[in-house]
Design a protein around this motif. Sequence first.
Motif, short mmCIF file in Angstrom:
data_model
loop_
_atom_site.label_atom_id
_atom_site.label_comp_id
_atom_site.label_asym_id
_atom_site.label_seq_id
_atom_site.Cartn_x
_atom_site.Cartn_y
_atom_site.Cartn_z
N UNK A 172 1.65 -10.47 104.19
CA UNK A 172 0.92 -11.69 103.63
C UNK A 172 0.10 -11.43 102.63
N UNK A 173 -0.27 -9.99 102.30
CA UNK A 173 -1.20 -9.72 101.00
C UNK A 173 -0.20 -9.85 99.83
N UNK A 216 1.35 -6.01 105.96
CA UNK A 216 0.87 -6.01 104.54
C UNK A 216 1.80 -7.34 103.70
N UNK A 240 0.61 -13.27 98.72
CA UNK A 240 -0.62 -13.69 98.36
C UNK A 240 -0.93 -13.03 96.72
#
Lengths: 155, 256
Positions: free
Chosen positions: B51-52, B49, B55
């Motif tokens: 990278x999410x 999770x 971002x």
Amino acid sequence: MLLVILWLIQDFLTVLSGGGMQIPGLFMLGIVYKLLFDDNSDGSLWAIWSAFAGGILWDLRWVGIPGFFTLGNVVVILIVIQVWGAIPPQGRTGGTGFLVFILMEVSQLIPPMLPVLILGGYTGWNFFLLQQVYSLPAILVTMYLYLKRIRSSGT
Amino acid sequence: MENTRSNTREWVHGLTALILALFLLGVSSGLGIVKNIVDIWGALLIIPEYPAVVMRDAFLSWRSWSRDKNSLNAEVIKLREENAQLRLDLAKLTGEKIYSQDVSPDIKTARVTLRAPMSWWNEIRIDKGEIDKITQGLPIFYNGYLLGRVSSVSTMSAWVELISSTSFMIPAVIEETRELGVIVGNGDGSVLMRYIPAGRGIKSGMKVSTAMIGEQLPPGLPIGKIAGEISSGSDGYATYKIDPGADLSRFYTVSY
């Protein structure tokens, strides 16, 4: 493996949205899609237990109480197995598109509805309805893939 | 027969899974161990999770920055308007001559997109046009001084005639003496002020601005300073060289 990836994508998108929008149940769409072309002589046990495992992991990650999505997922799979199993393999053509749409819609309808039914709340219903709207494009894409595969197989 | 057996097996597994799910739903909420499992599972998912999260945080910080910037811009515009009004009020009290365009907070900029060598001292093209509300005759500034005026406009660009152009002729006034003359370019980068009566005590450094009698440009737009007398003709009128406030050699953006 595909189901694991779909589960992770669904989880990834849910984190990305930060709770701002409801993410379609990609994992369940994947199971239903696979189930439609399943000709395993041992039955569809993999689908039942995959849905169970995916549901319990989803509950542990996002609900905090295991059982909600677990129950919903298993119910969906049993419905799909019974309805789809009632159609003989020769009859599973492009003409069953509407039925496939209904089965996919059921896979998006039942799992998130159970927490709302049990826990209740106006916000919960709003989120549930929003998820149904957001699910529609994912269902249509899966329908497209289904019809494409049916046509390419010549049935 | 095989099909029936398979169907039965599906039912058995399905019902088992259902009962397990119901059991979990019934008992797990009261079990402390569930919290531990939830924590462990959450910790394991940190990696996929991540990278999410990055971002989402980047998006949120960008949105926050964007909102802050808009808020600051609104505040700056409000302060500019207040400042302009205060300057006008102060000018009224002190008797200083000040024009609303000098303190206008609504100054926009345009980029110079073309300055052809053949018409270097005559005209430039800017990247603003009709859609930016540019109109023919609109004064164009650089560094707060008159640089020229719009001679023609198209949808997304406009041509500006520079004050150094030989065809740029506008009435101007020497602020200290109130002498009137005509500003004109000589085509080689110099700006002249003509038709000033000779012997009126005009000195270098006196300020020149657009005159009230001009119809095309509003009065009071600063042009530059007197640089020195060039010639005094037999007809009784002198020509002065003007030192334009707008540097005619070094502008890349202009304002209007």
